[in-house]
Design an enzyme around this catalytic site. Structure first.
Site, PDB file in Angstrom:
ATOM      1  N   GLY A  60      -2.996  -1.973   0.072  1.00 18.65           N
ATOM      2  CA  GLY A  60      -3.056  -1.963   1.532  1.00 18.65           C
ATOM      3  C   GLY A  60      -1.784  -1.405   2.135  1.00 18.65           C
ATOM      4  O   GLY A  60      -1.400  -0.285   1.845  1.00 18.65           O
TER       5      GLY A  60
ATOM      6  N   LYS B 225      -6.724  -0.229  -9.682  1.00 18.21           N
ATOM      7  CA  LYS B 225      -5.408  -0.129  -9.042  1.00 18.21           C
ATOM      8  C   LYS B 225      -4.304  -0.067 -10.079  1.00 18.21           C
ATOM      9  O   LYS B 225      -3.354   0.714  -9.950  1.00 18.21           O
ATOM     10  CB  LYS B 225      -5.202  -1.306  -8.085  1.00 18.21           C
ATOM     11  CG  LYS B 225      -6.104  -1.220  -6.849  1.00 18.21           C
ATOM     12  CD  LYS B 225      -6.128  -2.522  -6.080  1.00 18.21           C
ATOM     13  CE  LYS B 225      -6.996  -2.413  -4.834  1.00 18.21           C
ATOM     14  NZ  LYS B 225      -7.217  -3.719  -4.194  1.00 18.21           N
TER      15      LYS B 225
END
Lengths: 430, 430
Positions: free
Chosen positions: A132, A203
């Protein structure tokens, strides 16, 4: 004035539009020019109209965006790995720079995109694809670029971290905590990608490629999710001074790269242990800098928008001052990957056994034969006449543990391996 | 090949030389060119010789460095605010780019240096001046540059954090913990700059200038050190679920900037509470990204070298791809500063009072009259016939607290204000 286009009209696009408007003045002062959203690509024009765009700004296909030489930066917020891929390629070929939040695309088709970007001297920024709003990609590639990294350890999925936090804080079962997460919007209706560890695995593959300058794939990441975690495991961990976190790890083992996503025991005093709810963090060990941790909100419209617009501003600086294409792909090493069997760690094991003579001896011997040294062993009776054995091992190779457990599962006195997790794998440097 | 010069020959210079050698290959691969230390400026040649430099590389004055057009980047590691200032100016005027670790210089004479750098289109990088190797300056100025910041909270001094950690972990008195810190090299023989909070104050002034785009000065920072902290305060804090940290804070109050360095109560569950020993951290609240924390080793030869070489590599990228001077000073706002009286916070107060009727009422009334609402109040007898009053207030203005305490000090039943600290000033967003 720098003209940009946004592809997509969802939550993140909405956040980006809002942020560019909300902080318009400071953004313009900081980079020295205005940023204008010239076009937005929307599947349904109503969504773009709802964001305040007029008909001359709304596109239903990418043609006008690619064709307009004034558009310098294209922000891909569509998601997915096919149309997004084609759109980005078309834009790169037309000499445009790209900012994306698309983790799946970078993880699965990054190589092709970086090669095409390099060929055109274009920027391809993806800070928003991992963690994020937390600055992660830029620190790894820039601030910390004098380091050789030996390990990166992340809590990279907000859904699972929220669930585990609630299980620990409120004694909820996994199912109840998941339901609560869904109710509060921290988990999707179909939470599979999160709770199975797939999201975190994508990720860590992206981050490992950067940290180890080697392209690695999602398929190279050993993956276990949180669906088998018991609140009794969590309570036990707490009594022992630990918390259970879903850790995403990429570590150098004898020059090769080992990656995994799995639940693990983290000491309560470790900084990662205080990363709660939907917060994320990345712990990095660099040979010069030592331990670094980057922490913040790993998802959400505005935090992700912060990363997207931060990248847009960086590309703007490159356009204004020169330097586009300065941060390319740096996967110059071709390190091999190794499997989970090579992991060296302490482990926590919980077995359900028969409560009779020689069981303890048998269990201890199974580990001893594999060269696994036991740090502690506690046996407790269970109401139904069985017993529970809780073991913590000294650092040992996963292969040895698995061999010992496979051996034990053959024994008639072992009915179940309740839990098998690594412990202190996020050990702080002294 | 990019030629650089290093000014200074101390611990950080030694670390920089070592790092450039140790990771030479990866550094060259990542930026695409070799970095060569052409000159080192040393007051005594022997120190430079000890680092492996030959006579033709060792300078005793800056002349050859300024005169050599091949030298693109000068790394100032001398420290101090006079010779370092003159040297940097000479190099900037000669068209060179600067990387510095000099916190005092940036804090006190930064404006002049940034103006001169901008005039010459030169880079002036100072990541290493705050927080050692932790990426702080670059994330604030780049990754997070789409945000408006409302507050930054740091543990920015390793010496004091080490001392407070040891006092808490081992029940040591302040004097014993300081002695231990000095013994282990975490505190200097003259620790004044650290323990009085001056070092942290300089750092928060630098960070506040960036976060609020306004040049602020060391003299604008309210400052209290750790010399008055009692191990009984620390024990009390622990019982209440808090730790005591020396916090450096810069916060927006009605559009103005308030800065302070003071010991404060931090909730044990807050990420800042787990920042221990000589580790540092910066907690940032941005309007888009929410809460971010950056954590790591705030000092030391190799961590600081990581930041210095990271900056050198960034300047190299600018030289290679274009873009020098892209990250200038962004102090475009001229926000006013306000004093500590404007701080709004909960507070922890410990008073020594006479143990007799009406004391409690008198104390409560003194706070009530200032509009300070009490959250909790505990009175305990002390062996010598006095009593101790421990109060926690609801959020209130510092001015009101100080007025109440000034009033109480006039009373014959109050003998001492033992402790007065802010509490929960590092409140996490919901």
């Amino acid at each position: 004035m720098i003209d940009i286009a946004i592809l997509g009209c969802g939550t993140v696009a909405s956040g980006v539009c809002r942020l560019l408007k909300q902080n318009h003045e400071d953004i313009a002062k900081r980079i020295g020019q205005d940023i204008r959203i010239r076009y937005i690509l929307a599947r349904t024009p109503q969504k773009a109209q709802a964001l305040g765009f007029s008909d001359d700004q709304i596109c239903s296909d990418i043609g006008p965006i690619v064709a307009d030489p004034q558009i310098k930066i294209v922000v891909e917020l569509m998601g997915g790995t096919t149309t997004a891929f084609d759109s980005i390629c078309a834009c790169l070929r037309a000499g445009k720079h790209i900012v994306t939040a698309n983790k799946d695309l970078i993880a699965e088709r990054g190589r092709e995109l970086f090669e095409l970007a390099a060929k055109h001297g274009a920027d391809l920024c993806f800070e928003a694809s991992v963690g994020g709003g937390i600055p992660i990609i830029q620190p790894l590639k820039q601030s910390l670029s004098a380091n050789r990294f030996s390990e990166i350890i992340g809590i990279l999925n907000g859904t699972t971290n929220f669930i585990l936090t609630k299980m620990a804080a409120e004694g909820l079962s996994y199912d109840r905590a998941l339901a609560l997460a869904q109710e509060l919007g921290f988990a999707e209706a179909n939470p599979e990608s999160d709770v199975m560890g797939t999201d975190a695995a994508r990720k860590i593959a992206i981050l490992a490629s950067i940290a180890f300058n080697s392209r690695v794939a999602l398929s190279d990441v050993y993956k276990e999710g949180i669906t088998e975690i018991d609140d009794s495991d969590i309570a036990l961990a707490r009594r022992m001074g630990y918390v259970i976190k879903l850790l995403a790890v990429a570590r150098e083992v004898e020059g090769k790269v080992l990656m995994f996503v799995r639940p693990a025991f983290v000491a309560a005093a470790h900084p990662l242990a205080s990363v709660n709810d939907s917060f994320n963090a990345l712990f990095v060990h660099g040979d010069a800098v030592g331990d670094i941790m980057l922490y913040g909100r790993g998802a959400g419209s505005m935090p992700t928008a912060s990363a997207v617009v931060g990248d847009v501003m960086e590309v703007c600086r490159n356009l204004i001052h020169g330097g586009c294409g300065r941060m390319g792909c740096e996967c110059y090493a071709q390190r091999e990957v190794v499997g989970i069997d090579e992991l060296e760690s302490s482990f926590f094991v919980r077995l359900r056994v028969s409560d009779r003579p020689n069981v303890l001896a048998g269990v201890a011997r199974a580990f001893g034969e594999q060269g696994v040294s036991l740090s502690s062993l506690v046996q407790s009776p269970v109401r139904d006449g069985t017993a529970e054995l809780i073991l913590i091992t000294h650092p040992a190779r996963e292969r040895a543990l698995r061999n010992a457990l496979a051996e034990l599962m053959q024994k008639d006195y072992v009915s179940r391996i309740h839990t098998f997790m690594c412990l202190d794998v996020a050990d702080e440097e002294e």
